[in-house]
Design a protein around this motif. Sequence first.
Motif, PDB file in Angstrom:
ATOM      1  N   UNK A 183       0.721  -1.135   0.075  1.00  0.00           N
ATOM      2  CA  UNK A 183       0.000  -0.006   0.218  1.00  0.00           C
ATOM      3  C   UNK A 183       0.903   1.111   0.004  1.00  0.00           C
ATOM      4  N   UNK A 184       1.898   1.481   0.810  1.00  0.00           N
ATOM      5  CA  UNK A 184       2.932   2.392   0.935  1.00  0.00           C
ATOM      6  C   UNK A 184       4.173   1.883   0.612  1.00  0.00           C
ATOM      7  N   UNK A 185       5.161   2.615  -0.155  1.00  0.00           N
ATOM      8  CA  UNK A 185       6.225   2.010  -0.726  1.00  0.00           C
ATOM      9  C   UNK A 185       7.420   2.751  -0.247  1.00  0.00           C
ATOM     10  N   UNK A 186       8.216   3.033   0.698  1.00  0.00           N
ATOM     11  CA  UNK A 186       9.027   4.097   0.832  1.00  0.00           C
ATOM     12  C   UNK A 186       8.766   5.275   0.490  1.00  0.00           C
ATOM     13  N   UNK A 187       7.912   5.781   1.333  1.00  0.00           N
ATOM     14  CA  UNK A 187       7.253   7.140   1.068  1.00  0.00           C
ATOM     15  C   UNK A 187       8.102   7.992   2.159  1.00  0.00           C
ATOM     16  N   UNK A 188       8.448   9.296   1.391  1.00  0.00           N
ATOM     17  CA  UNK A 188       8.860  10.291   2.359  1.00  0.00           C
ATOM     18  C   UNK A 188       8.605  11.393   1.922  1.00  0.00           C
ATOM     19  N   UNK A 189       8.445  12.452   2.796  1.00  0.00           N
ATOM     20  CA  UNK A 189       8.047  13.949   2.531  1.00  0.00           C
ATOM     21  C   UNK A 189       8.145  14.648   3.727  1.00  0.00           C
ATOM     22  N   UNK A 190       8.007  15.950   3.612  1.00  0.00           N
ATOM     23  CA  UNK A 190       8.036  16.815   4.983  1.00  0.00           C
ATOM     24  C   UNK A 190       6.953  17.962   4.714  1.00  0.00           C
ATOM     25  N   UNK A 191       6.373  18.496   5.800  1.00  0.00           N
ATOM     26  CA  UNK A 191       5.288  19.591   5.812  1.00  0.00           C
ATOM     27  C   UNK A 191       6.012  20.672   6.853  1.00  0.00           C
ATOM     28  N   UNK A 192       5.832  21.969   6.484  1.00  0.00           N
ATOM     29  CA  UNK A 192       6.477  23.020   7.119  1.00  0.00           C
ATOM     30  C   UNK A 192       5.238  23.453   8.237  1.00  0.00           C
ATOM     31  N   UNK A 193       5.682  24.425   9.311  1.00  0.00           N
ATOM     32  CA  UNK A 193       4.805  24.979  10.179  1.00  0.00           C
ATOM     33  C   UNK A 193       3.836  25.922   9.619  1.00  0.00           C
ATOM     34  N   UNK A 194       2.603  25.791   9.661  1.00  0.00           N
ATOM     35  CA  UNK A 194       2.094  26.938   9.189  1.00  0.00           C
ATOM     36  C   UNK A 194       1.513  26.843   7.534  1.00  0.00           C
TER      37      UNK A 194
END
Length: 258
Positions: free
Chosen positions: A33-44
């Motif tokens: 279902x999910x395969x080596x997923x990476x990401x970032x989210x910033x404050x605000x």
Amino acid sequence: MDKILEVMGLKKQFKLSAKQQRLEKSGRKIVQAVDDLSFTANRGEIYGLLGPNGAGKTTTLRMLATLIKPDAGDALVDGVSIVNNPEKVRSRIGFLTSELKPEEYFTPSYLFDFFAELHGVSQDVRAARKAELFDTFGIGKFAEVKVANLSTGMKQKAAIAVTLAHDPDIIIFDEPTNGLDVLTAKVVTDYLLSLREKGKTVIVSTHIFSLIEKICDRVGVIIDGKMAVEGTLPEVCAGKLLEDRFFDIYAERAGEQA
């Protein structure tokens, strides 16, 4: 930028039942279902996960909300690991998904008080918070009506209010406008924008491109559990990868579901 969410190599697979295998007609016993997923989210900021149905968006958000454990990888929610400290993560987030439905026997008022108390919100703060949210979403006159007797739109608005009872800094919404009429969907999207103005971070998943256009600062496109492309909307739309992979697969999946 101040990172508030850092997703690192998340993986999740599920076993398919015999019935699911027959329906798929593929013979495979496991789905990644999910395969080596990476990401970032910033404050605000409002960060959108965009992808066709079955891309792995809901599974990703359920892992971030600590409802299910990843098979591999981790994520830091305001510096707290979803793997090593899930209880602390839950205290910092609000999570709403259509898969989690409020108990229909109770009223919005009761549910709000229950979850506010669960998060340790004092009575005075709880009362003020409830008044603000119920007024924003027009829940007031339905506050003592059982959830079973509410319209779909009112159920969704009540669920959002309950999700935000403890005033979390990170709000995770899975398909927030799914099944809503146009007017209710606008109320919800306007409120998501107001959360950003208050400095909150919103993570939203959707298969609706127009919603991403309206509210998101950055977007990650997920296809088959993997991050296909990530960036601001102009950056993503300018990429040939999105045109070639996402829309072709989206059209194919939509045809399968028709």
